[in-house]
Design a protein around this motif. Structure first.
Motif, PDB file in Angstrom:
ATOM      1  N   UNK A   1      12.790 -21.980 -34.688  1.00  0.00           N
ATOM      2  CA  UNK A   1      11.912 -23.006 -35.249  1.00  0.00           C
ATOM      3  C   UNK A   1      10.510 -22.700 -34.726  1.00  0.00           C
ATOM      4  N   UNK A   2       9.622 -22.388 -35.645  1.00  0.00           N
ATOM      5  CA  UNK A   2       8.267 -22.007 -35.261  1.00  0.00           C
ATOM      6  C   UNK A   2       7.357 -23.225 -35.387  1.00  0.00           C
ATOM      7  N   UNK A   3       6.630 -23.502 -34.323  1.00  0.00           N
ATOM      8  CA  UNK A   3       5.630 -24.572 -34.342  1.00  0.00           C
ATOM      9  C   UNK A   3       4.274 -23.892 -34.177  1.00  0.00           C
ATOM     10  N   UNK A   4       3.546 -23.802 -35.261  1.00  0.00           N
ATOM     11  CA  UNK A   4       2.271 -23.086 -35.263  1.00  0.00           C
ATOM     12  C   UNK A   4       1.131 -24.020 -35.625  1.00  0.00           C
ATOM     13  N   UNK A   5       0.050 -23.934 -34.866  1.00  0.00           N
ATOM     14  CA  UNK A   5      -1.154 -24.699 -35.174  1.00  0.00           C
ATOM     15  C   UNK A   5      -2.264 -23.735 -35.572  1.00  0.00           C
ATOM     16  N   UNK A   6      -2.897 -24.026 -36.707  1.00  0.00           N
ATOM     17  CA  UNK A   6      -3.962 -23.170 -37.242  1.00  0.00           C
ATOM     18  C   UNK A   6      -5.245 -23.985 -37.406  1.00  0.00           C
ATOM     19  N   UNK A   7      -6.320 -23.383 -36.966  1.00  0.00           N
ATOM     20  CA  UNK A   7      -7.652 -23.952 -37.224  1.00  0.00           C
ATOM     21  C   UNK A   7      -8.446 -22.901 -37.982  1.00  0.00           C
ATOM     22  N   UNK A   8      -8.928 -23.279 -39.165  1.00  0.00           N
ATOM     23  CA  UNK A   8      -9.656 -22.331 -40.016  1.00  0.00           C
ATOM     24  C   UNK A   8      -8.821 -21.078 -40.278  1.00  0.00           C
TER      25      UNK A   8
ATOM     26  N   UNK B   1      -6.715 -19.603 -38.504  1.00  0.00           N
ATOM     27  CA  UNK B   1      -6.443 -18.760 -37.339  1.00  0.00           C
ATOM     28  C   UNK B   1      -5.511 -19.500 -36.389  1.00  0.00           C
ATOM     29  N   UNK B   2      -4.460 -18.815 -35.969  1.00  0.00           N
ATOM     30  CA  UNK B   2      -3.468 -19.429 -35.098  1.00  0.00           C
ATOM     31  C   UNK B   2      -4.058 -19.693 -33.725  1.00  0.00           C
ATOM     32  N   UNK B   3      -3.761 -20.882 -33.188  1.00  0.00           N
ATOM     33  CA  UNK B   3      -4.212 -21.261 -31.855  1.00  0.00           C
ATOM     34  C   UNK B   3      -3.014 -21.138 -30.915  1.00  0.00           C
ATOM     35  N   UNK B   4      -2.924 -20.070 -30.130  1.00  0.00           N
ATOM     36  CA  UNK B   4      -1.725 -19.811 -29.314  1.00  0.00           C
ATOM     37  C   UNK B   4      -1.377 -20.954 -28.364  1.00  0.00           C
ATOM     38  N   UNK B   5      -2.402 -21.565 -27.769  1.00  0.00           N
ATOM     39  CA  UNK B   5      -2.110 -22.612 -26.791  1.00  0.00           C
ATOM     40  C   UNK B   5      -1.564 -23.888 -27.429  1.00  0.00           C
TER      41      UNK B   5
ATOM     42  N   UNK C   1       1.229  -7.432 -41.447  1.00  0.00           N
ATOM     43  CA  UNK C   1       2.282  -8.273 -40.868  1.00  0.00           C
ATOM     44  C   UNK C   1       1.634  -9.558 -40.355  1.00  0.00           C
ATOM     45  N   UNK C   2       2.066 -10.671 -40.927  1.00  0.00           N
ATOM     46  CA  UNK C   2       1.492 -11.970 -40.590  1.00  0.00           C
ATOM     47  C   UNK C   2       2.512 -12.867 -39.902  1.00  0.00           C
ATOM     48  N   UNK C   3       2.004 -13.925 -39.294  1.00  0.00           N
ATOM     49  CA  UNK C   3       2.868 -14.977 -38.795  1.00  0.00           C
ATOM     50  C   UNK C   3       3.560 -15.626 -39.992  1.00  0.00           C
ATOM     51  N   UNK C   4       4.849 -15.904 -39.884  1.00  0.00           N
ATOM     52  CA  UNK C   4       5.589 -16.460 -41.016  1.00  0.00           C
ATOM     53  C   UNK C   4       4.971 -17.746 -41.562  1.00  0.00           C
ATOM     54  N   UNK C   5       4.641 -18.740 -40.725  1.00  0.00           N
ATOM     55  CA  UNK C   5       4.143 -20.004 -41.270  1.00  0.00           C
ATOM     56  C   UNK C   5       2.780 -19.914 -41.967  1.00  0.00           C
ATOM     57  N   UNK C   6       2.012 -18.860 -41.668  1.00  0.00           N
ATOM     58  CA  UNK C   6       0.721 -18.719 -42.341  1.00  0.00           C
ATOM     59  C   UNK C   6       0.902 -18.668 -43.849  1.00  0.00           C
ATOM     60  N   UNK C   7       2.046 -18.152 -44.289  1.00  0.00           N
ATOM     61  CA  UNK C   7       2.324 -18.086 -45.719  1.00  0.00           C
ATOM     62  C   UNK C   7       2.332 -19.457 -46.368  1.00  0.00           C
ATOM     63  N   UNK C   8       2.864 -20.458 -45.657  1.00  0.00           N
ATOM     64  CA  UNK C   8       2.883 -21.813 -46.215  1.00  0.00           C
ATOM     65  C   UNK C   8       1.475 -22.359 -46.384  1.00  0.00           C
TER      66      UNK C   8
END
Length: 401
Positions: A240-247, A249-253, A202-209
């Motif tokens: 509306x999901x606003x997700x920031x990923x570095x490498x 990996x999602x950055x919660x903050x 089970x992944x975060x939805x936006x990771x798929x993009x």
């Protein structure tokens, strides 16, 4: 003496040759059987990806991609007419599940056209959605629909599913994973399907993009996405999901889930249209369908279909401003972001307005097929995981032989 020796030698060599041929035949038979066994293993394990959104169910296998409303109805809701047995022009199927024994449901792409709005069973809610029987039924029906393309009653599945990002690795995640992993017995149009989910991710939805946009045909990941920082705006029906990923990996903050989505826009337009036309039967799903058809009409019937194009701009602009305001409280400094992606079905509706409001034109990319981008990326991951599992099984099968 020499004659006896030669005769003995001939017999020995003949027996040796026969034994050698027998060994070669046996060894070849073992190799063929092993290969056939490995091929059967490969045929039995399927890779599925399913995204059960508040508005749409999106599912994919190696056979097809499925998109249908996140809405059910009981078979009784179809009603019974004198010509019911002759009706073939529909795109829904009839399902039964052990989750609710004795009850028959329908689900499919044209369910809204075949069933009265008052008889539809929505799964759209923010409150304990993943414990809902209707939600679980919808998941099982999606599994059965993909399984129906296979020529086997019993299949094994490697499944990648997705949730809103703030629910991954939480109690909701655990609850859904517990439900999904295991055996699901579903009857579709009278035919029973046994789907054994042997692996669940089970992944975060936006990771798929991110995966969809940065993996090639060989499922190799672009090196840039493995080192850089990207923010994804995923415009869904209920969130509306606003997700920031570095490498990757999602950055919660630097991420947030905003409980405002496209349904809120549809509801505002529906309310305004009701007030203008005095047509009380206008439902927000009529607005959604009008956007999907791109004719911007609320089709109540062939005679009654008021237009709502003149009511679109204000709700969309207000929505975009609200999302950016809430995003700015999480990402105070956009300079640390290498790029922005717009994805989700709502990107087709608010994408252009959001780009203007965001004012990051050079760094903003709208995903290819935004409604399916998350699903496509998760399917690529499901294939990778399936292939890894197959490799392990092949090694085990070969070792046993």
């Amino acid at each position: 003496m020499d004659i006896l020796f030669v005769t003995y030698l001939k017999k020995y060599l003949f027996r040796y040759l026969i034994g050698y041929i027998f060994l070669l035949f046996s060894f070849g038979s073992i190799i063929i059987k092993t290969r056939l066994k490995i091929e059967r293993v490969a045929l039995m394990i399927k890779a599925f990806a399913i995204d059960l959104g508040n508005g749409q169910v999106k599912a994919r296998s190696d056979k097809r991609t499925l998109v249908a409303p996140s809405i059910l109805a009981t078979e009784k809701a179809l009603g019974v007419g004198s010509l019911s047995d002759f009706e073939t022009d529909h795109d829904y199927n009839v399902y039964e599940s052990k989750l609710n024994i004795g009850k028959r449901y329908i689900w499919g792409t044209d369910i809204k056209e075949k069933v009265s709005h008052s008889d539809l069973i929505p799964t759209y809610t923010h409150h304990k959605r993943y414990d809902s029987v209707n939600y679980k039924l919808l998941f099982e029906f999606a599994l059965a629909e993909l399984a129906s393309d296979c020529n086997r009653k019993h299949i094994e599945v490697v499944l990648v599913a997705s949730l809103p990002s703030d629910e991954v690795r939480t109690e909701a995640d655990d609850s859904l994973k517990t439900f999904l992993k295991g055996t699901h017995v579903v009857t579709r149009n009278g035919k029973e399907h046994v789907i054994e989910v042997i692996d669940v991710t089970i992944n975060e939805q936006p990771l798929g993009t991110l995966l969809s946009e940065n993996m090639n045909e060989k499922n190799q990941i672009n090196k840039n996405v493995q080192t850089k920082t990207y923010t994804i705006f995923d415009f869904g029906a209920g969130t509306t999901i606003v997700d920031t990923y570095r490498a990757l990996k999602r950055i919660p903050e630097l991420s947030t889930v905003i409980r405002t989505g496209q349904n809120d826009i549809y509801k505002q337009i529906a309310t305004s249209l009701k007030n203008q036309t005095n047509i009380s039967d206008i439902h927000y799903s009529h607005i959604e369908d009008g956007f999907r058809r791109e004719d911007h009409t609320a089709r109540i019937s062939d005679r009654v279909h008021p237009g709502f194009g003149h009511l679109i701009n204000d709700p969309i602009e207000a929505f975009c401003e609200d999302i950016i305001t809430k995003t700015n409280t999480v990402i105070a400094n956009r300079d640390i972001i290498d790029g922005f992606y717009l994805t989700g079905g709502g990107a087709n509706i608010v994408g252009d307005a959001f780009k203007e409001a965001l004012q990051e034109h050079d760094a903003t990319v709208e995903a290819e097929e935004p409604q399916l981008a998350n699903l496509n990326g998760h399917y690529k991951l499901a294939v990778l995981k399936r292939d890894h599992l197959l490799a392990l099984r092949k090694e085990t099968a070969a070792t046993k032989e």
